[in-house]
Each structure stands twice: as structure tokens, then as C-alpha cells.
Design an enzyme around this catalytic site. Structure first.
Site, PDB file in Angstrom:
ATOM      1  N   HIS A   7       0.831  -1.201   0.000  1.00  0.00           N
ATOM      2  CA  HIS A   7       0.000   0.000   0.000  1.00  0.00           C
ATOM      3  C   HIS A   7       0.868   1.255   0.000  1.00  0.00           C
ATOM      4  O   HIS A   7       1.565   1.535   0.966  1.00  0.00           O
ATOM      5  CB  HIS A   7      -0.888  -0.038   1.255  1.00  0.00           C
ATOM      6  CG  HIS A   7      -1.853   1.076   1.363  1.00  0.00           C
ATOM      7  ND1 HIS A   7      -1.885   1.932   2.451  1.00  0.00           N
ATOM      8  CD2 HIS A   7      -2.858   1.473   0.550  1.00  0.00           C
ATOM      9  CE1 HIS A   7      -2.862   2.797   2.307  1.00  0.00           C
ATOM     10  NE2 HIS A   7      -3.471   2.549   1.154  1.00  0.00           N
ATOM     11  N   ARG A   8       0.837   1.969  -1.112  1.00  0.00           N
ATOM     12  CA  ARG A   8       1.707   3.137  -1.319  1.00  0.00           C
ATOM     13  C   ARG A   8       3.174   2.724  -1.198  1.00  0.00           C
ATOM     14  O   ARG A   8       4.022   3.489  -0.739  1.00  0.00           O
ATOM     15  CB  ARG A   8       1.377   4.265  -0.337  1.00  0.00           C
ATOM     16  CG  ARG A   8      -0.093   4.659  -0.341  1.00  0.00           C
ATOM     17  CD  ARG A   8      -0.431   5.738   0.672  1.00  0.00           C
ATOM     18  NE  ARG A   8      -1.870   5.749   0.943  1.00  0.00           N
ATOM     19  CZ  ARG A   8      -2.451   6.437   1.912  1.00  0.00           C
ATOM     20  NH1 ARG A   8      -1.730   7.202   2.701  1.00  0.00           N
ATOM     21  NH2 ARG A   8      -3.759   6.384   2.083  1.00  0.00           N
ATOM     22  N   GLU A  34       0.344  -0.739  -4.677  1.00  0.00           N
ATOM     23  CA  GLU A  34      -0.806   0.147  -4.804  1.00  0.00           C
ATOM     24  C   GLU A  34      -0.256   1.555  -4.711  1.00  0.00           C
ATOM     25  O   GLU A  34       0.570   1.850  -3.844  1.00  0.00           O
ATOM     26  CB  GLU A  34      -1.812  -0.117  -3.674  1.00  0.00           C
ATOM     27  CG  GLU A  34      -3.106   0.688  -3.773  1.00  0.00           C
ATOM     28  CD  GLU A  34      -3.054   2.061  -3.116  1.00  0.00           C
ATOM     29  OE1 GLU A  34      -3.994   2.848  -3.298  1.00  0.00           O
ATOM     30  OE2 GLU A  34      -2.057   2.382  -2.419  1.00  0.00           O
ATOM     31  N   ASP A  36      -1.167   6.017  -5.807  1.00  0.00           N
ATOM     32  CA  ASP A  36      -2.216   7.001  -6.077  1.00  0.00           C
ATOM     33  C   ASP A  36      -1.694   8.057  -7.035  1.00  0.00           C
ATOM     34  O   ASP A  36      -0.524   8.450  -6.948  1.00  0.00           O
ATOM     35  CB  ASP A  36      -2.629   7.693  -4.777  1.00  0.00           C
ATOM     36  CG  ASP A  36      -2.893   6.704  -3.656  1.00  0.00           C
ATOM     37  OD1 ASP A  36      -4.011   6.188  -3.587  1.00  0.00           O
ATOM     38  OD2 ASP A  36      -1.965   6.444  -2.850  1.00  0.00           O
ATOM     39  N   HIS A  49      -0.755  10.735  -2.739  1.00  0.00           N
ATOM     40  CA  HIS A  49      -2.087  10.339  -2.271  1.00  0.00           C
ATOM     41  C   HIS A  49      -3.046  11.523  -2.142  1.00  0.00           C
ATOM     42  O   HIS A  49      -4.180  11.472  -2.598  1.00  0.00           O
ATOM     43  CB  HIS A  49      -1.991   9.630  -0.921  1.00  0.00           C
ATOM     44  CG  HIS A  49      -3.321   9.221  -0.361  1.00  0.00           C
ATOM     45  ND1 HIS A  49      -4.088  10.061   0.436  1.00  0.00           N
ATOM     46  CD2 HIS A  49      -4.048   8.085  -0.514  1.00  0.00           C
ATOM     47  CE1 HIS A  49      -5.214   9.443   0.755  1.00  0.00           C
ATOM     48  NE2 HIS A  49      -5.211   8.249   0.192  1.00  0.00           N
ATOM     49  N   GLU A 106      -4.489   3.902  -8.339  1.00  0.00           N
ATOM     50  CA  GLU A 106      -5.743   4.509  -7.887  1.00  0.00           C
ATOM     51  C   GLU A 106      -5.848   5.934  -8.445  1.00  0.00           C
ATOM     52  O   GLU A 106      -4.985   6.781  -8.177  1.00  0.00           O
ATOM     53  CB  GLU A 106      -5.839   4.544  -6.361  1.00  0.00           C
ATOM     54  CG  GLU A 106      -7.160   5.166  -5.903  1.00  0.00           C
ATOM     55  CD  GLU A 106      -7.323   5.297  -4.407  1.00  0.00           C
ATOM     56  OE1 GLU A 106      -8.199   6.093  -3.986  1.00  0.00           O
ATOM     57  OE2 GLU A 106      -6.595   4.628  -3.662  1.00  0.00           O
ATOM     58  N   LYS A 108      -7.096   9.373  -8.166  1.00  0.00           N
ATOM     59  CA  LYS A 108      -7.615  10.204  -7.071  1.00  0.00           C
ATOM     60  C   LYS A 108      -8.441  11.354  -7.646  1.00  0.00           C
ATOM     61  O   LYS A 108      -8.074  12.519  -7.533  1.00  0.00           O
ATOM     62  CB  LYS A 108      -6.456  10.728  -6.221  1.00  0.00           C
ATOM     63  CG  LYS A 108      -5.609   9.647  -5.595  1.00  0.00           C
ATOM     64  CD  LYS A 108      -6.380   8.774  -4.618  1.00  0.00           C
ATOM     65  CE  LYS A 108      -6.689   9.508  -3.335  1.00  0.00           C
ATOM     66  NZ  LYS A 108      -7.244   8.593  -2.311  1.00  0.00           N
ATOM     67  N   ASP A 226       0.300  -2.017   4.382  1.00  0.00           N
ATOM     68  CA  ASP A 226       1.449  -1.120   4.530  1.00  0.00           C
ATOM     69  C   ASP A 226       2.737  -1.895   4.785  1.00  0.00           C
ATOM     70  O   ASP A 226       3.822  -1.366   4.588  1.00  0.00           O
ATOM     71  CB  ASP A 226       1.233  -0.168   5.723  1.00  0.00           C
ATOM     72  CG  ASP A 226       0.070   0.787   5.525  1.00  0.00           C
ATOM     73  OD1 ASP A 226      -0.220   1.131   4.367  1.00  0.00           O
ATOM     74  OD2 ASP A 226      -0.540   1.195   6.529  1.00  0.00           O
TER      75      ASP A 226
END
Length: 242
Positions: A7-8, A34, A36, A49, A106, A108, A226
């Protein structure tokens, strides 16, 4: 076996959405990332993000109000010793040529309706021949539908933070191959039902040991975490099962 998406990037140990976090996730053995994306004033797709720079960088204000060359001057490793520029999506996709990671991009654009974001992202994905390794997700489901219409070969997955009845039916109705639900909203029955109906389930954000155990036991498609190192360590317990 359940895939692990960082995640990120490996954000438990590195500044989120930076190349260091992505490289560390790949080295740790994560199956995917993942990240953003937002758009700069001059239309560059950048990996960050928040709509604003303030929380994660030394900059201030909205990403959309500054050109890319200004954005690149800020440090995305705000609390660390080393300077980390905000990556462009191009930078990430070029690096992906060196590995086999899957990447969940993702969009945004649920708060700021960035004009042309879908087209720009898809154009870059196609340029780097990564259509089969990309998943496009968003809380903006109109954007998910548009992405599918523009590029039916790229997997899409709606994000949602509420409990939806039979979400696989909804996913199929918008031609999405997966769903990315908030962990707290997803029951065992929903996970099983979606997978049995051919819809991938990738809950976010899975950081607790107990949640990882639960999802591995269910053979959930993927988890978004994470801490890919912890997730891999726990997953090994299930890989050894006969």
C-alpha cells in the site's frame, strides 16, 4: 495463494508513494504495488495520495495548482534524512520494466474531477506495454466505467468504504473484474461470494496479524497492506500447508 500488494509501497518503513518505498516492496517479495495519482497544473501524472502537498511533502497547496517542475523540488520524504522527489507515473512504469510486479493505480479524482486523467494514465500504461499488469481503481465509479470503455484490456476495480449488497453483481454491471473494499466492511460471505462469481477481492488496508490470518484462510485474492514484510512472513505459514 493470496497476493500481497504494498500500500503506497512499503509505507510501514519508507515514505509513502516514493520510489524507495516501491523498490523496497519489490525487494521484500511483494506481488504488487498500490499507488495514487493526481495531475499537476501542466497535466503530468504524479504519484501522491493527497490532493494537497502539505501532509506528505515539504510543499504546500494543491497539486493541481503547480507545474511538474515545481512539484519535483519538494521532498516527499518529509520526516526522513534523504530527499525523495514526488515520482511521476512515467518513472514508476519505466522501473516496472525491470520487474514483474502488478500495479494498482488509484485515480484520485473523486474530489477533484481531473479532466483527461483516465486517458493520460491509459496512454502511459499502453506506451510501456503494461496493460496486463495494471489494475485501475477509484472511488469515482464513473471514472472506472470510462477507463473500461477506453481500455477494456486493462482490469478495473471500484473502491468503496461501505457495505454493498452482493458487490460482485455491481462489479459485473460496470465490467469490473475486481472490488477493493474497506477491510472493516467485508464479511467472509462477501469475500467467498465474490470469488465464486469470478470477481477478485482486494481489501484495504490490512495491517493486523489477525486480519491477515483471516484473509489467508479464506484464500482472498489479495490484501493491500502497509507492511509487505509482515504479510509475507505470515503467508509462509499457509504456503507450507499440504
Amino acid at each position: 495463494m493470496t497476493q500481497i500488494f504494498a500500500h503506497r509501497g512499503y509505507s510501514a518503513a519508507f515514505a509513502e508513494n516514493t520510489m524507495s518505498a516501491f523498490i523496497a516492496a519489490e525487494k521484500a517479495g511483494a506481488n504488487g504495488l498500490e499507488l495514487d495519482v493526481q495531475l499537476t497544473k501542466d497535466g503530468e501524472v504524479v504519484v501522491i495520495h493527497d490532493e494537497k502537498l502539505d501532509r506528505t511533502t515539504t510543499g504546500k497547496g494543491y497539486v493541481k495548482n503547480l507545474p511538474f517542475n515545481e512539484i519535483r523540488k519538494f521532498n516527499a520524504n518529509k520526516k526522513g534524512a534523504n530527499k525523495e522527489p514526488i515520482p511521476s507515473l512515467i518513472e514508476v512504469l519505466e522501473w516496472m520494466q525491470t520487474n514483474q510486479l502488478v500495479c494498482n493505480i488509484e485515480l484520485k479524482n473523486n474530489l477533484i474531477p481531473y479532466e483527461g486523467m483516465e486517458e493520460k494514465v491509459i496512454q502511459l500504461v499502453r506506451k510501456y506495454n503494461l496493460s496486463n499488469r495494471i489494475i485501475i481503481s477509484s472511488f469515482n465509479h464513473y471514472s472506472i466505467v470510462l477507463s473500461y470503455r477506453l481500455a477494456p484490456e486493462i482490469e478495473t476495480a471500484p473502491l468503496f468504504d461501505e457495505r454493498i449488497y452482493m458487490p460482485w453483481v455491481y462489479a459485473q454491471s460496470i465490467r469490473a473484474q475486481g472490488i477493493h473494499p474497506k477491510l472493516a466492511t467485508i464479511t467472509d460471505d462477501i469475500i467467498i461470494g465474490a470469488i465464486e462469481n469470478g470477481v477478485a477481492v482486494r481489501p484495504y488496508t490490512v495491517n493486523k496479524d489477525a486480519d491477515m490470518h483471516r484473509l489467508y484462510k479464506l484464500n482472498c485474492t489479495s490484501i493491500i497492506t502497509d507492511d509487505p514484510v509482515k504479510a509475507l512472513k505470515i503467508r509462509k505459514q499457509y504456503e507450507k500447508r499440504p
